[in-house]
Design a protein around this motif. Structure first.
Motif, PDB file in Angstrom:
ATOM      1  N   LYS A 140       0.830  -1.212   0.000  1.00 48.48           N
ATOM      2  CA  LYS A 140       0.000   0.000   0.000  1.00 48.48           C
ATOM      3  C   LYS A 140       0.855   1.249   0.000  1.00 48.48           C
ATOM      4  O   LYS A 140       1.324   1.707   1.055  1.00 48.48           O
ATOM      5  N   PHE A 141       1.087   1.776  -1.189  1.00 43.06           N
ATOM      6  CA  PHE A 141       1.773   3.064  -1.252  1.00 43.06           C
ATOM      7  C   PHE A 141       1.411   3.751  -2.563  1.00 43.06           C
ATOM      8  O   PHE A 141       1.000   3.101  -3.523  1.00 43.06           O
ATOM      9  N   ALA A 176      -0.109   3.513   6.497  1.00 43.61           N
ATOM     10  CA  ALA A 176      -0.833   3.438   5.216  1.00 43.61           C
ATOM     11  C   ALA A 176      -2.268   3.001   5.455  1.00 43.61           C
ATOM     12  O   ALA A 176      -3.213   3.578   4.882  1.00 43.61           O
ATOM     13  N   TYR A 220      -3.152  11.398  -0.972  1.00 47.65           N
ATOM     14  CA  TYR A 220      -2.175  10.645  -0.183  1.00 47.65           C
ATOM     15  C   TYR A 220      -0.761  11.218  -0.210  1.00 47.65           C
ATOM     16  O   TYR A 220       0.039  10.915   0.682  1.00 47.65           O
ATOM     17  N   ASN A 232      -4.186   5.882   6.999  1.00 44.77           N
ATOM     18  CA  ASN A 232      -4.481   6.903   5.964  1.00 44.77           C
ATOM     19  C   ASN A 232      -5.665   6.489   5.122  1.00 44.77           C
ATOM     20  O   ASN A 232      -6.585   7.271   4.863  1.00 44.77           O
ATOM     21  N   ARG A 233      -5.663   5.226   4.723  1.00 40.75           N
ATOM     22  CA  ARG A 233      -6.740   4.760   3.847  1.00 40.75           C
ATOM     23  C   ARG A 233      -8.071   4.703   4.576  1.00 40.75           C
ATOM     24  O   ARG A 233      -9.130   4.999   3.996  1.00 40.75           O
ATOM     25  N   GLU A 252       4.209   9.110  -0.734  1.00 40.84           N
ATOM     26  CA  GLU A 252       3.529   8.929   0.560  1.00 40.84           C
ATOM     27  C   GLU A 252       4.547   8.554   1.642  1.00 40.84           C
ATOM     28  O   GLU A 252       4.466   9.044   2.765  1.00 40.84           O
ATOM     29  N   LYS A 296       3.275   0.358   7.065  1.00 44.19           N
ATOM     30  CA  LYS A 296       2.035  -0.362   6.728  1.00 44.19           C
ATOM     31  C   LYS A 296       0.875   0.118   7.590  1.00 44.19           C
ATOM     32  O   LYS A 296      -0.231   0.345   7.096  1.00 44.19           O
ATOM     33  N   SER A 352       9.334   3.945   0.214  1.00 45.05           N
ATOM     34  CA  SER A 352       8.838   3.544  -1.114  1.00 45.05           C
ATOM     35  C   SER A 352       9.555   4.352  -2.202  1.00 45.05           C
ATOM     36  O   SER A 352       9.896   3.821  -3.263  1.00 45.05           O
TER      37      SER A 352
END
Lengths: 103, 470
Positions: free
Chosen positions: B248-249, B396, B272, B399-400, B292, B393, B296
């Motif tokens: 997830k990025f 992330a 994001y 955030n989501r 983000e 993680k 990454s």
């Protein structure tokens, strides 16, 4: 071992939905503009409008996509040509452009 | 006396000389050659009778001495009609004609010619159709340019396909399906427009499929060619990979102008990512970075990617990697009209390459694009195998979740507004119905019913308990 192919993971191409707006709408604008100029040329008997309508139809055709409805482009074309023909049938005199004609 | 006789003899001689010449002029003409022969004969008779009268007048004068005074008159009367005689002379005889204007006959004023300017639209020569000729020339130029531009784009697409066919067939089990028909087709380069070609590939590890779009400049449209003089455009090749599985990025690196456009238009990048400094990473300063997580970014900008970005900075337009890709915000706004429509979230890797600078693409440039295709495969593997740290993680996920809650709240609000609107419309309809009812009793009954319903709605909802009487 290093073969990245996976025959079991094949999937078919799904074209984008027809309702989604395309990135480039030049073709649509030119078709509408062509129809407007054609009507001006037909109703008000303005020759230069009829010629501009032909140009708009050509630009719309050149920018059209395969997924677009060909009938609309063709009808725009035919309308512009009929506008030119009708203008000259009614008045065979040469065209005068308002801002360029000499007094 | 001698003088007078001499004069008379001279006169007779002159008459005799003139008579044959006049007669030769009036010689009988062959009727076959001259249409006006009969009129000339009539004129001959007239002339002959005039001469006879003159000759008779001369014979009537027995004594020239006694008639010396009248001789002048005879001279006048005996004067031979020459060809230069004024045709209107007989009109001057006042005994025969009255009121004839002599001036009209003798007026020989100089004619002042005035050439009027005839307006151009009244001409009927070919030169008058000047604008029509110019317009037809323009149309023919446009048509010629259309065919040349179309042919050039087609040649470039074919060159790209011929160069890449082997490489793609070595990486995908299905190359070139058009999605038409029941059976799977292969080897089809789809033509979406005269300047856009697409190729679908699938059957590979790490991805569900890859769509390659060859977005050439509109060489078939001369108007676009003129616009390109002020606003240069490039032939672009866009690789859109639908990832099978990725962490997830959200990440993007792009040319500066493109980066600003992407940050504004792409929903996932706007929600994001933030702009990061490029100094930390070994990439040219003309790129902008949206990321983000730092880890990454470092993972995606490895040595191979950085070397390509440094070697040829104009080659890469943008790289966009996301697990929350929904498309551009314009499309989202259209979908907001239907709040219940599901939003498709995809895991994608999108890379856009510039085939050449300023649209001067050749077939050799298509061969150079093989290195770009190899970069796509490299990034595909990298994204698939990259994993975030535990903290990243969790962040992330958080955030989501927040974004999702905000979205649900917005959708709920929209649904409420829609329901409120529906209720208002219903109430308005009922009121209109009340107004149209003629019967006053019926109208009163309906009004009471409505009032009771309003009161009931306004009352607070309470539980009612029934108490039994002891």
């Amino acid at each position: 071992m290093n073969d990245p192919r996976r025959p079991d993971k094949k999937s078919r191409f799904k074209p984008p939905t027809s309702g989604a707006p395309s990135e480039d709408s030049t073709s649509d604008y030119m078709n509408i503009l062509g129809m407007i100029f054609s009507m001006c040329g037909l109703m008000m008997k303005i020759k230069w409008c009829a010629w501009v309508a032909i140009y708009c139809s050509m630009i719309g055709f050149a920018n059209s996509r395969a997924a677009d409805d060909a009938k609309q482009t063709l009808s725009s074309f035919m309308l512009s040509i009929s506008a030119v023909v009708m203008c000259y049938l009614q008045n065979p005199q040469p065209m005068t452009i308002p801002f360029l004609s000499s007094t | 006396m001698m003088r007078k006789s001499l004069f008379i003899s001279l006169l007779i001689v002159s008459l005799l000389l003139c008579f044959p010449s006049a007669r030769s002029n009036r010689a009988p003409v062959d009727a076959g050659d001259n249409e006006f022969a009969e009129f000339e004969e009539f004129e001959d008779d007239k002339a002959a009778s005039a001469e006879n009268t003159v000759a008779d007048e001369i014979e009537e004068q027995p004594h020239p001495s006694s008639k010396s005074a009248g001789l002048d008159d005879n001279e006048d009367e005996a004067s031979v009609e020459t060809e230069e005689a004024d045709e209107f002379e007989h009109f001057t005889d006042e005994e025969e004609f009255e009121g004839f204007d002599q001036d009209r006959v003798k007026a020989k004023e100089p004619v002042d010619l005035k050439i009027t300017n005839v307006p151009r639209h009244l001409y009927t020569s070919y030169e008058s159709y000047f604008f029509e000729i110019i317009t037809l020339l323009g149309i023919s130029v446009y048509v010629l340019n259309y065919f040349f531009g179309k042919h050039k784009n087609s040649q470039l697409a074919t060159a790209w396909w011929n160069c890449h066919k082997e490489l793609l067939e070595a990486n995908f089990s299905l190359v070139g399906d058009d999605g038409q028909g029941k059976e799977i087709n292969e080897g089809i380069l789809m033509k979406e427009a005269e300047h856009v070609y697409s190729l679908w590939c699938s059957g590979r590890r790490c991805c569900e499929g890859m769509l390659v779009q060859l977005k050439f400049i509109k060489r078939q449209d001369i108007i676009n060619s003129i616009i390109r003089l002020s606003k240069p455009m490039n032939d672009q090749i866009v690789y859109t990979v639908q990832m099978e599985d990725m962490d997830k990025f959200v990440f993007a690196v792009a040319q500066k102008k493109t980066g600003i456009t992407l940050a504004r238009d792409m929903n996932d990048l706007a929600q994001y990512c933030q702009f990061k400094k490029v100094d930390k990473y070994a990439i040219p300063s003309q790129f902008s970075l949206l990321s983000e997580f730092e880890e990454s970014t470092a993972a995606m900008l490895d040595s191979k990617v950085c070397s390509i970005l440094n070697k040829n900075p104009q080659l890469v337009e943008y790289i966009h990697i996301s697990d929350q890709y929904v498309g551009s915000r314009v499309v989202e706004q259209d979908k907001s009209a239907q709040p219940d429509a599901p939003t498709t979230v995809q895991k994608v890797l999108i890379i856009c390459f510039n085939a050449s600078e300023r649209g001067r693409t050749t077939k050799q440039d298509m061969e150079k694009m093989i290195q770009c295709t190899n970069l796509v495969f490299h990034l595909m593997e990298r994204v698939r195998h990259f994993t975030l740290s535990r903290e990243a993680k969790e962040k992330a996920t958080e955030n989501r979740r927040k974004i999702d809650e905000a979205l649900q709240k917005t959708l709920h609000q929209q649904r409420q507004e829609a329901a409120q609107q529906r209720r208002e419309d219903k109430r308005r309809e009922e009121k209109d119905k009340l107004m149209t009812i003629d019967d006053p009793d019926r109208a009163r009954k309906l009004e009471d019913k409505e009032r009771r319903r309003e009161l009931k709605r306004k009352q607070p909802k309470m539980k009612q308990m029934k108490i039994k009487a002891l």
